[in-house]
Design an enzyme around this catalytic site. Structure first.
Site, mmCIF file in Angstrom:
data_model
loop_
_atom_site.group_PDB
_atom_site.id
_atom_site.type_symbol
_atom_site.label_atom_id
_atom_site.label_comp_id
_atom_site.label_asym_id
_atom_site.label_seq_id
_atom_site.Cartn_x
_atom_site.Cartn_y
_atom_site.Cartn_z
ATOM 1 C CG ASP A 336 133.640 34.022 93.687
ATOM 2 O OD1 ASP A 336 133.989 33.768 94.877
ATOM 3 O OD2 ASP A 336 133.524 32.942 92.871
ATOM 4 C CD GLU A 371 137.383 34.564 97.168
ATOM 5 O OE1 GLU A 371 136.858 33.852 98.237
ATOM 6 O OE2 GLU A 371 136.633 34.452 96.032
#
EC number: 3.2.1.196
Length: 657
Positions: A336, A371
């Site tokens: 993330d 990401e």
């Protein structure tokens, strides 16, 4: 009272050796560390850690056993302007704890103070760590090691995936156990999935703001103990680890990999007004990026940012990743806000954590997905990650939606995204699989909502619809919301088919959001992070079997097309791809940039994707040969040979010769 022995400085955490437990904790700025253990009656016993090797504090407690509950009190300066926020009145979680007992409630006692320290003791209500012993029979488990070129990713939430599944026993729905249930595994196999990517399963907390509104953090991107499984997904918190490993073992036997979404960019301690759980009280200055005024650099939007360029924090993050691979046999990670991993503070491909992963014989062998952004200046790093990493390809997401739903993307731009965005990823010896193609993900509209809503509807999140992106590139086809006339339903279905076909027959690694294959809707909520309810749980009783069959047929078709499976960049004349206009001729430069949205993509000289993205029915002349439409665009029996396709408006079809 038993005295602590010196013990040893490695490994970090609490480790039982059969005769006692060794405790270790990193803190470069602490002046004293107390180990606090709690007996069955909740009585606290404190021990000073006697060992101090460099920045590691350690001690050994003889006769301690698994199940022992413990925490730390860390003494040091309260100097907020210098980034030091030690407060021994607060019981702290071991960053390497493998099990947590207790809940992270919104309580003033779980705060250390902002400018002035809060010296009220919180041991009575603070969550405790639990010593865990690791004995597990993996039998003959082996990682599937699916080649990147053959990988099909399915992004899912542990609870939301199975909580409403009617064929899974009620007592295990929404749990780790349900992931390994034969019904779930058979479904994934029939769909054609090779990798199950799970939203965060490490212990997380709900933000105080959400708790005050009667909401909770559903997605799990608010970590508090990165080595511990989130107990709410277990049938029993004491057996969470074995339940999780049982599921992984069962998935592996079916040839399905497990990828964990992991949050190494921030912690649940949030900003300076947030709770004190662990890192802030152990060594705030080392664990976080600190500004000159002592506040946090908020490059994550969550109040703080982990300093993954600090050697001790790099060691902590690396140990955490190795733990999940070695102890739980996971097959990879999705990181993330992964640009934080490369901050020094500027982003660098040779940042310390990237280098540690590259040089690790364990971590360098698993799937790594970034990401590739954060919210700080210079945070958008799509295409710039080191060679071992694949990356979420938001270029593909936006292009697919613009082409099919907004009708404003030139053919050349669409083809570039269809060809694994080679302008972005064809560098540093990376392969097409580095592009993780997606049309939807957990954050944003579901696929069905993309064709039913022009605007987000996030009122239930309690932020007056301010949260969530406004750049959705969606199209409600003339009516906001679900339902409508038969014509409206059919046009929306055709758009869903077009988007799924683009996703699953493009070069790169496709990622499918769980529920998209059967029409799941969040009723226009494009930021459902705090909705642990029927808005996010997949309703299998309402699933569209027709759409599921369509999706499965596309995935199985993909596996038959060499140009999509070989994981090699397409080159002119290599036989992998030809781009043709509606007359089966190569496109001119003008057609690429300004021509009508009609295109034929010939793959491996045998499979043809014919596209008519215009507003009118258009006759498409197929290349020479005997072509017939194939599933899911036609039945398997009695194929009809055709030389011309009457392409419906905003339609496409796949042929084989």
């Amino acid at each position: 009272m038993t005295q602590l022995a010196i013990g040893k400085p490695t490994p970090l955490g609490a480790h039982y050796d059969g005769q006692g437990v060794n405790f270790t904790l990193f803190s470069a700025h602490a002046e004293r560390v107390e180990l606090c253990v709690f007996d069955a009656n909740g009585q606290e016993h404190r021990y000073d850690l006697p060992g101090h090797s460099g920045d590691i504090w350690h001690g050994y407690l003889p006769d301690a056993r698994p199940g022992l509950r413990y925490g730390y009190r860390v003494h040091g300066p309260w100097q907020p302007a210098e980034g030091h926020r030690f407060n021994p009145a607060k019981l702290l979680i071991d960053p390497c704890a493998r099990q947590i007992d207790g809940e992270f409630k919104d309580n003033p006692l779980l705060h250390a103070g902002h400018n002035e320290p809060d010296y009220r003791d919180n041991a009575a209500i603070a969550p405790k760590c639990v010593v865990v012993v690791d004995h597990y029979d993996w039998e003959d488990d082996a990682p599937p090691r699916t080649p990147w070129g053959s990988t099909i990713i399915y992004e899912a939430h542990v609870k939301g995936l199975t909580y409403l599944h009617p064929e899974i026993p009620v007592e295990i729905r929404g749990t780790y156990k349900a992931l390994g249930h034969p019904v779930m595994i058979n479904y994934l196999k029939q769909l054609g999935i090779t990798a199950l990517e799970l939203l965060p399963v490490a212990q997380f907390a709900s933000e105080p703001r959400l708790q005050r509104m009667g909401l909770s953090n559903y997605w799990g991107y608010n970590p508090v103990a990165m080595f511990a499984l989130h107990p709410a997904y277990a049938c029993s918190p004491e057996t969470a680890l074995d339940e999780f490993r049982d599921a992984i073992k069962a998935l592996h036997k079916a040839g399905i990999e497990v990828i964990l979404d992991i949050v190494l960019n921030h912690s649940a301690e949030l900003d300076l007004d947030g709770p004190l759980f662990s890192l802030r009280g152990i060594d705030n200055r080392s664990y976080y990026w600190i500004r000159e005024d002592g506040d946090y650099h908020n490059w994550t939007g969550c109040g703080n940012t982990l300093n993954l360029s600090h050697p001790a924090v790099v060691d902590y993050a690396s140990a955490c990743l190795r733990y999940w691979v070695e102890t739980c046999h996971v097959d990879g990670f999705r990181f993330d806000l992964a640009a934080v991993m490369g901050r020094t503070p500027e982003f660098r491909q040779d940042a310390p954590l990237f280098t540690a992963i590259q040089n690790c014989p364990v971590l360098s062998q698993v799937k790594l997905i970034a990401e590739p952004w954060d919210i700080a200046p210079g945070g958008y790093q799509v295409g710039n990650f080191p060679p071992l990493f694949a990356e979420w390809n938001d270029h593909f997401r936006d292009a697919a939606r613009r082409f099919w739903l907004h009708y404003d993307l030139p053919l050349g731009a669409f083809a570039g995204r269809f060809a694994a965005s080679s302008d972005v990823f064809k560098r540093n010896d990376r392969l097409p699989s580095a592009a993780i193609n997606l049309v939807t993900a957990h954050d944003g509209f579901t696929l069905r909502d993309c064709v039913c809503f022009n605007h987000k509807h996030n009122e239930a999140n309690g932020e007056e619809n301010r949260d969530g992106t406004n750049n959705n590139y969606s199209n409600n086809h003339g009516k906001e919301g679900l339902g409508g006339t038969l014509d409206l339903v059919e046009r929306r279905r055709d758009s869903i088919h077009a988007l799924l076909t683009t996703l699953l027959l493009s070069q790169g690694t496709p990622m499918l959001l769980a529920g998209d294959e059967h029409g799941h809707s969040q009723h226009g909520n494009n930021n459902a992070y705090c909705q642990d309810n029927q808005l996010t749980w997949l309703d299998w009783s309402q699933a569209s079997s027709g759409l599921t069959a369509f999706t499965a047929a596309l995935i199985h078709l993909r596996k038959r097309i060499p140009a999509l499976m070989e994981n090699r960049w397409w080159e002119e004349g290599d036989g992998n791809v030809r781009w043709l206009n509606r007359y089966a001729q190569p496109l001119s430069t003008d057609e690429w940039q300004n021509g009508p949205k009609q295109l034929q993509i010939l793959l491996s000289d045998r499979f043809l994707i014919a596209i008519n993205a215009t507003l009118e029915v258009t006759e498409i002349v197929l290349p020479a040969g005997e072509w017939h439409a194939i599933p899911p665009f036609a039945g398997e029996d009695n194929p009809v040979i055709t030389a011309v396709w009457q392409g419906p408006a905003h339609g496409l079809c796949v042929f084989q010769r």
